[in-house]
Design a protein around this motif. Structure first.
Motif, short mmCIF file in Angstrom:
data_model
loop_
_atom_site.label_atom_id
_atom_site.label_comp_id
_atom_site.label_asym_id
_atom_site.label_seq_id
_atom_site.Cartn_x
_atom_site.Cartn_y
_atom_site.Cartn_z
N ALA A 184 0.84 -1.20 0.00
CA ALA A 184 0.00 0.00 0.00
C ALA A 184 0.87 1.24 0.00
O ALA A 184 1.94 1.27 0.62
N SER A 185 0.41 2.27 -0.69
CA SER A 185 1.15 3.53 -0.76
C SER A 185 0.17 4.67 -1.02
O SER A 185 -1.02 4.44 -1.28
N GLY A 186 0.68 5.89 -0.96
CA GLY A 186 -0.12 7.06 -1.28
C GLY A 186 -0.61 7.85 -0.08
O GLY A 186 -1.27 8.88 -0.25
N GLY A 187 -0.33 7.37 1.10
CA GLY A 187 -0.76 8.10 2.29
C GLY A 187 -0.01 9.41 2.44
O GLY A 187 0.97 9.67 1.74
N GLY A 188 -0.47 10.22 3.35
CA GLY A 188 0.16 11.50 3.59
C GLY A 188 -0.68 12.35 4.51
O GLY A 188 -1.62 11.86 5.14
N SER A 189 -0.33 13.62 4.58
CA SER A 189 -1.04 14.58 5.42
C SER A 189 -1.85 15.53 4.55
O SER A 189 -1.34 16.02 3.54
N VAL A 190 -3.07 15.78 4.96
CA VAL A 190 -3.95 16.64 4.19
C VAL A 190 -4.88 17.37 5.15
O VAL A 190 -5.16 16.87 6.25
N GLN A 191 -5.36 18.52 4.74
CA GLN A 191 -6.31 19.25 5.56
C GLN A 191 -7.72 18.71 5.35
O GLN A 191 -8.02 18.11 4.30
N ALA A 192 -8.56 18.91 6.34
CA ALA A 192 -9.95 18.48 6.24
C ALA A 192 -10.58 19.05 4.97
O ALA A 192 -10.37 20.22 4.62
N GLY A 193 -11.35 18.20 4.30
CA GLY A 193 -11.96 18.59 3.04
C GLY A 193 -11.13 18.21 1.83
O GLY A 193 -11.62 18.27 0.70
N GLY A 194 -9.90 17.83 2.06
CA GLY A 194 -9.01 17.47 0.97
C GLY A 194 -9.21 16.04 0.50
O GLY A 194 -10.10 15.33 0.96
N SER A 195 -8.32 15.65 -0.41
CA SER A 195 -8.41 14.33 -1.04
C SER A 195 -7.05 13.63 -1.04
O SER A 195 -6.01 14.29 -1.05
N LEU A 196 -7.11 12.33 -1.05
CA LEU A 196 -5.92 11.49 -1.22
C LEU A 196 -6.32 10.27 -2.04
O LEU A 196 -7.48 9.85 -2.01
N ARG A 197 -5.36 9.73 -2.74
CA ARG A 197 -5.58 8.49 -3.48
C ARG A 197 -4.54 7.46 -3.04
O ARG A 197 -3.34 7.67 -3.21
N LEU A 198 -5.03 6.38 -2.47
CA LEU A 198 -4.15 5.30 -2.04
C LEU A 198 -4.08 4.23 -3.13
O LEU A 198 -5.02 4.04 -3.88
N SER A 199 -2.95 3.56 -3.16
CA SER A 199 -2.75 2.45 -4.09
C SER A 199 -2.40 1.19 -3.32
O SER A 199 -1.77 1.26 -2.25
N CYS A 200 -2.79 0.07 -3.86
CA CYS A 200 -2.45 -1.23 -3.28
C CYS A 200 -1.99 -2.11 -4.43
O CYS A 200 -2.81 -2.61 -5.20
N ALA A 201 -0.70 -2.27 -4.54
CA ALA A 201 -0.12 -3.05 -5.63
C ALA A 201 0.04 -4.50 -5.18
O ALA A 201 0.65 -4.78 -4.15
N ALA A 202 -0.50 -5.39 -5.98
CA ALA A 202 -0.43 -6.82 -5.67
C ALA A 202 0.57 -7.51 -6.58
O ALA A 202 0.74 -7.14 -7.74
N SER A 203 1.22 -8.51 -6.04
CA SER A 203 2.10 -9.35 -6.83
C SER A 203 1.92 -10.81 -6.39
O SER A 203 1.63 -11.08 -5.24
N GLY A 204 2.06 -11.71 -7.35
CA GLY A 204 1.94 -13.13 -7.03
C GLY A 204 0.54 -13.69 -7.13
O GLY A 204 0.35 -14.90 -7.02
N PHE A 205 -0.44 -12.83 -7.29
CA PHE A 205 -1.82 -13.26 -7.48
C PHE A 205 -2.58 -12.14 -8.18
O PHE A 205 -2.15 -10.99 -8.17
N ALA A 206 -3.71 -12.46 -8.77
CA ALA A 206 -4.51 -11.50 -9.52
C ALA A 206 -5.62 -10.94 -8.64
O ALA A 206 -6.45 -11.69 -8.11
N ILE A 207 -5.64 -9.61 -8.49
CA ILE A 207 -6.65 -9.00 -7.62
C ILE A 207 -8.06 -9.23 -8.14
O ILE A 207 -9.01 -9.22 -7.37
#
Length: 127
Positions: free
Chosen positions: A6-29
């Motif tokens: 998992a990646s993409g976390g961070g700090s943001v102010q209320a009302g803001g947006s973030l997009r997280l990613s979850c990269a898989a390997s070894g199997f198909a999501i």
């Protein structure tokens, strides 16, 4: 070797947006039920959503419904979590997980219940 990152976390102010990613390997999501789960400081694990990309089905926890959305990229074998209108209560560590079973969101999750469990990414929302 099967893995979730998992990646993409961070700090943001209320009302803001973030997009997280979850990269898989070894199997198909697309062949697994995929989960986003979070943990606020000092609290237990909390469901965010369960989704099955192959079946095009997603169930969101009430706390995030209408603000969060998920999508998957089969070519990149990556699951995304788009988080909009973030609130301070959304702060915590966000984990992605995968399992062959479709789990109900009616009872709290435990990491040992999932076949694959990622390492988490931190989200901090300030007021």
């Amino acid at each position: 070797q099967e893995r979730l990152v998992a990646s993409g976390g961070g700090s943001v102010q209320a009302g803001g947006s973030l997009r997280l990613s979850c990269a898989a390997s070894g199997f198909a999501i697309s062949r697994f039920s995929m989960y986003w789960i979070r943990q606020a400081p000092g609290k237990g694990l909390e469901w965010v959503l369960v989704t099955h990309i192959g079946a095009d089905t997603t169930i969101y926890a009430d706390s995030v419904k209408g603000r969060f959305s998920t999508s998957g990229d089969g070519d990149k074998n990556t699951l995304y979590l788009q988080m909009n209108s973030l609130k301070p209560v959304d702060s915590g560590m966000y984990f992605c997980a995968a399992d062959s079973r479709w789990r109900s969101l009616s009872r709290p999750p435990h990491s040992y219940e999932f076949k694959y469990w990622g390492q988490g990414t931190q989200v901090t929302v300030s007021s």
